[in-house]
Design a protein around this motif. Structure first.
Motif, PDB file in Angstrom:
ATOM      1  N   PRO A   1       0.829  -1.210   0.000  1.00  0.00           N
ATOM      2  CA  PRO A   1       0.000   0.000   0.000  1.00  0.00           C
ATOM      3  C   PRO A   1       0.865   1.263   0.000  1.00  0.00           C
ATOM      4  CG  PRO A   1      -0.151  -1.146   2.119  1.00  0.00           C
ATOM      5  CD  PRO A   1       0.633  -2.036   1.203  1.00  0.00           C
ATOM      6  N   ARG A   2       2.002   1.175   0.684  1.00  0.00           N
ATOM      7  CA  ARG A   2       3.036   2.214   0.651  1.00  0.00           C
ATOM      8  C   ARG A   2       4.377   1.487   0.610  1.00  0.00           C
ATOM      9  NH1 ARG A   2      -0.919   4.703   3.837  1.00  0.00           N
ATOM     10  NH2 ARG A   2      -1.154   6.932   3.412  1.00  0.00           N
ATOM     11  N   LEU A   3       5.276   1.938  -0.248  1.00  0.00           N
ATOM     12  CA  LEU A   3       6.541   1.215  -0.420  1.00  0.00           C
ATOM     13  C   LEU A   3       7.739   2.125  -0.169  1.00  0.00           C
ATOM     14  CD1 LEU A   3       7.941  -1.464  -1.439  1.00  0.00           C
ATOM     15  CD2 LEU A   3       7.976  -0.396  -3.704  1.00  0.00           C
ATOM     16  N   VAL A   4       8.587   1.692   0.763  1.00  0.00           N
ATOM     17  CA  VAL A   4       9.902   2.316   0.958  1.00  0.00           C
ATOM     18  C   VAL A   4      10.919   1.348   0.380  1.00  0.00           C
ATOM     19  CG1 VAL A   4      11.645   2.949   2.676  1.00  0.00           C
ATOM     20  CG2 VAL A   4       9.260   3.622   3.012  1.00  0.00           C
ATOM     21  N   ALA A   5      11.558   1.725  -0.728  1.00  0.00           N
ATOM     22  CA  ALA A   5      12.504   0.826  -1.390  1.00  0.00           C
ATOM     23  C   ALA A   5      13.925   1.351  -1.207  1.00  0.00           C
ATOM     24  CB  ALA A   5      12.165   0.719  -2.874  1.00  0.00           C
TER      25      ALA A   5
END
Ligand SMILES: [Zn+2]
Length: 386
Positions: free
Chosen positions: A296-300
């Motif tokens: 739903p939210r991505l920190v890559a």
């Protein structure tokens, strides 16, 4: 699960890039080259993936030392600060500093603060609605432990960011597709049920850090929340993607994270000089695309990758997936040979499947591990077999 059209975000993806990080030098003989991030930025520019609607580039700032202190012991941070200023004594070896992997580097403290600040900034921008996905290519120092350095990693940008997210009451999943087991993150959150940890990696039988067995399930409250998927040498795209899809989507669905922190190391590539998996850009792109859709939210974060130019290509494809854009090369065939390797024609590799006995072995081992998790881990998390 969230769809890519999920409303509420200004941009699809934010690139959090500091040239100062890319310019940091571990030394000529050291395999870790932060400069890959600038190579990636150049490729992204060339393929029309920067600028325009849907993407934003953000200049990060150094984290406060308080952020690192959420993860690391104060005594270790003190050592790191002193090393950075040019001091070194043999007692620092007990903290993992002074080895070939983690030499005493001037300026490493400032590097760690900026790397952690960049990953934390990714988390800020996905939480405040600036972008659904954010990418810090010079992040993902997953081998740093609370009290020591290991495997080219001095301070855990990912660990510190996860700590801060937990402090804010967020439900976090950490997915690590680097070829190496994410041992520092596993160790730090091994007894914690607030963060689901999943690591796909080359088996510890053949690669540093020589652990990461599927039977390392977590402890106490954290039992069942640590999921390792060790893979055999020569695992190729087909075997890897099948294993990923047998594990990651159903576990993320069952756990229901608000935010996914993903370590996108590109050292699974068949050309990587340090590892023995056999992925191409195609397998890498497939699983990164899945993560972009699932989170739903991505920190890559970038993580490993020791074939400099192929890593830049993998991260360019990862960024394109985050931005939901198709790379367009207006100079196709004109400059690629000069800048990015003679064999390059476009970003994607041709398929290069493993064949024969090695393929059977890799497939059997991957299926065994996936089945093991379906029997042991899935029931604990209430996950459905795909
Ligand atoms: Zn790695």
């Amino acid at each position: 699960m969230a769809e890519s059209t999920q409303p509420g975000f200004v941009h699809k993806a934010a690139l959090v890039y500091a040239d100062e990080l890319a310019r940091f030098d571990y030394g000529d003989q050291h395999p870790f080259k932060p400069m890959r991030a600038r190579n990636m930025l150049e490729l992204c520019g060339r393929y029309g993936l920067l600028g325009g609607d849907g993407v934003v580039q953000i200049e990060p700032a150094a984290a406060s030392p308080d952020l690192l202190a959420l993860f690391h012991e104060p005594e270790y941070l003190d050592v790191l600060r002193r090393v950075s200023g040019g001091q070194f004594d043999l007692a620092m070896l007990a903290r993992g500093i002074g080895t070939d992997d983690c030499p005493p580097l001037r300026g490493i403290w400032e590097f760690c603060l900026l790397a952690a600040g960049s990953t934390m900034r990714c988390a800020e921008v996905v939480l405040d609605g600036t972008a659904r996905r954010a990418f810090n290519p010079v992040g993902g120092f997953h081998h740093a432990f609370r009290d020591h350095a290991e495997g080219f990693c001095y301070a855990s940008d990912v660990g510190a960011t996860i700590e801060e997210l937990l402090r804010r009451g967020k439900r976090v999943a950490y997915v690590d597709i680097d070829a190496h087991h994410g041992n520092g993150v596993q160790d730090a959150f091994y007894k914690d049920d607030r963060v689901l940890k999943i690591s796909l990696h080359e088996s510890g039988a053949t690669l540093y850090p020589f652990g990461g067995a599927e039977t390392e399930l977590g402890e106490g409250k954290g039992e069942g929340f640590n999921v390792n998927v060790p893979l055999a040498e020569k695992t190729d795209d087909e075997v890897y993607v099948e294993a990923f899809r047998g594990i990651v989507p159903p576990l993320l669905e069952a756990f229901g994270p608000e935010i996914v922190v993903a370590e996108l190391g590109a050292d699974t590539h068949l050309s990587d000089p340090l590892t023995h998996l056999r992925l191409t850009t195609n397998g890498y792109e497939a699983v990164v695309g899945d993560l972009c859709r699932l989170a739903p939210r991505l920190v890559a974060v970038g993580g490993g990758g020791y074939d400099v130019f192929r890593t830049a290509r993998c991260w360019t494809l990862a960024w394109a997936a985050m931005a939901e854009r198709t790379p367009q090369d207006e100079y196709a065939g004109l400059v690629g040979g000069m800048m990015f390797g003679a064999e390059m024609d476009g970003l994607a590799d041709r398929p290069m499947p493993t064949r024969g006995e090695a393929k059977e072995k890799a497939r059997d081992e991957a299926r065994r591990v996936v089945e093991w998790h379906h029997a042991h881990t899935f029931p604990r998390l209430g996950a459905r077999r795909p």
